[in-house]
Design an enzyme around this catalytic site. Structure first.
Site, PDB file in Angstrom:
ATOM      1  N   GLU A  82       0.805  -1.195   0.090  1.00 22.02           N
ATOM      2  CA  GLU A  82       0.066  -0.148   0.036  1.00 22.02           C
ATOM      3  C   GLU A  82       0.919   1.450  -0.025  1.00 22.02           C
ATOM      4  O   GLU A  82       0.439   2.421  -0.792  1.00 22.02           O
ATOM      5  CB  GLU A  82      -0.956   0.050   1.162  1.00 22.02           C
ATOM      6  CG  GLU A  82      -1.767  -1.102   1.275  1.00 22.02           C
ATOM      7  CD  GLU A  82      -1.200  -2.206   2.130  1.00 22.02           C
ATOM      8  OE1 GLU A  82      -0.149  -2.633   1.898  1.00 22.02           O
ATOM      9  OE2 GLU A  82      -2.151  -3.032   2.720  1.00 22.02           O
ATOM     10  N   CYS A 113      -2.093  -3.096   7.257  1.00 18.48           N
ATOM     11  CA  CYS A 113      -1.592  -2.994   8.487  1.00 18.48           C
ATOM     12  C   CYS A 113      -1.735  -1.771   9.017  1.00 18.48           C
ATOM     13  O   CYS A 113      -2.080  -0.793   8.502  1.00 18.48           O
ATOM     14  CB  CYS A 113      -0.070  -3.433   8.341  1.00 18.48           C
ATOM     15  SG  CYS A 113       1.028  -2.001   7.879  1.00 18.48           S
TER      16      CYS A 113
HETATM   17  N1  THU Z   1       2.211  -6.608   4.029  1.00 22.15           N
HETATM   18  C1  THU Z   1       2.013  -5.442   2.965  1.00 22.15           C
HETATM   19  O1  THU Z   1       2.364  -5.427   2.198  1.00 22.15           O
HETATM   20  N2  THU Z   1       0.963  -4.838   3.247  1.00 22.15           N
HETATM   21  C2  THU Z   1       0.161  -5.220   4.551  1.00 22.15           C
HETATM   22  O2  THU Z   1      -1.005  -4.452   4.863  1.00 22.15           O
HETATM   23  C3  THU Z   1       0.444  -6.116   5.441  1.00 22.15           C
HETATM   24  C4  THU Z   1       1.884  -6.745   5.407  1.00 22.15           C
HETATM   25  C5  THU Z   1       3.662  -7.280   3.866  1.00 22.15           C
HETATM   26  C6  THU Z   1       4.781  -6.611   4.575  1.00 22.15           C
HETATM   27  C7  THU Z   1       5.790  -7.836   4.423  1.00 22.15           C
HETATM   28  O3  THU Z   1       6.652  -7.786   3.263  1.00 22.15           O
HETATM   29  C8  THU Z   1       4.779  -8.978   4.285  1.00 22.15           C
HETATM   30  O4  THU Z   1       3.602  -8.467   3.918  1.00 22.15           O
HETATM   31  C9  THU Z   1       4.775  -9.993   5.305  1.00 22.15           C
HETATM   32  O5  THU Z   1       4.262  -9.214   6.376  1.00 22.15           O
END
Ligand code: THU
Length: 165
Positions: A82, A113
Site C-alpha cells: 500500500e 496493517c
Molecule cells: N504487508 C503488506 O504489504 N501490506 C500489509 O498491509 C500487511 C503486510 C507485507 C509486509 C511484508 O512484506 C509481508 O506482507 C509480511 O508481513
C-alpha cells in the site's frame, strides 16, 4: 468489541453491483482494482516472508497506480504494498483518490496493517473504500474510517502559515 465483517464474492454480480453502488464505482473500475491488485502481487519482492501483497489505487481522474511489498534483509526496513503504491501515486502528482484495492494469497482476505492505514489516512477521505481481495476472488470492503476509527490526520495540525518562520 467485535465488528461484523461481510465477505462478498467478485464472481457474484449482485455483490459487485451493491458494493459499486455503495461506493460510487463502476463495475469496470471494481474489476480493474481486483485484477490490478492481484496482478501486482507478481511484482512483490518478498524473499523473507514469501507473503505477496499487491495494491492498486484508483485516482479521482480514473488512473490506476499499482504497487507491491518490497522487503529488505534488515527486516523492519521493508515496505508494504500500500505504501509503495501511494508513494508512486503521490510522486506522480496524484492528489485525490477514489478507492484502494489490496490483494493477497490468503483467505479470508488480509487487511492493511496499522502503519498503512495511517499512511492512507494522509491522502484519502475517511469515506474512501478499501477493497481487500483474497486468493479466490472473495472480498471485503470497508471505509477507511472503519479500518482506522478516531484517527489523527493532517487537518489536526496547524496550517504551515501558523508555524514560526
Ligand atoms: N504487508 C503488506 O504489504 N501490506 C500489509 O498491509 C500487511 C503486510 C507485507 C509486509 C511484508 O512484506 C509481508 O506482507 C509480511 O508481513
Amino acid at each position: 468489541m467485535s465488528t461484523t465483517v461481510l465477505t462478498l464474492q467478485s464472481s457474484n454480480p449482485t455483490d459487485v453491483s451493491s458494493a459499486c453502488s455503495t461506493y460510487s464505482l463502476t463495475t469496470l473500475q471494481f474489476e480493474a482494482l481486483h485484477a490490478r491488485s492481484a496482478a501486482a502481487k507478481a511484482t512483490a519482492y518478498c524473499p523473507y516472508s514469501r507473503f505477496r501483497v499487491g495494491a492498486s489505487i484508483l485516482t479521482e481522474d480514473g488512473a490506476f497506480i499499482d504497487g507491491a511489498n518490497v522487503e529488505n534483509a534488515a527486516y523492519p526496513v521493508g515496505t508494504c504494498a500500500e505504501r509503495v503504491a501511494f508513494g508512486k501515486a503521490v510522486t506522480e502528482g496524484h492528489k485525490k483518490f477514489k478507492a484502494v484495492g489490496v490483494a493477497t494469497d490468503i483467505s479470508p482476505p488480509a487487511s492493511p496493517c496499522g502503519m498503512c492505514r495511517q499512511f492512507i489516512r494522509e491522502f484519502c477521505e475517511l469515506q474512501t473504500p478499501i477493497f481487500m481481495f483474497d486468493k479466490d476472488g472473495a472480498f471485503v470492503v470497508m471505509k477507511l474510517e472503519q479500518l482506522l476509527p478516531v484517527s489523527f490526520g493532517p487537518e489536526a495540525l496547524p496550517p504551515p502559515s501558523f508555524l514560526p518562520a
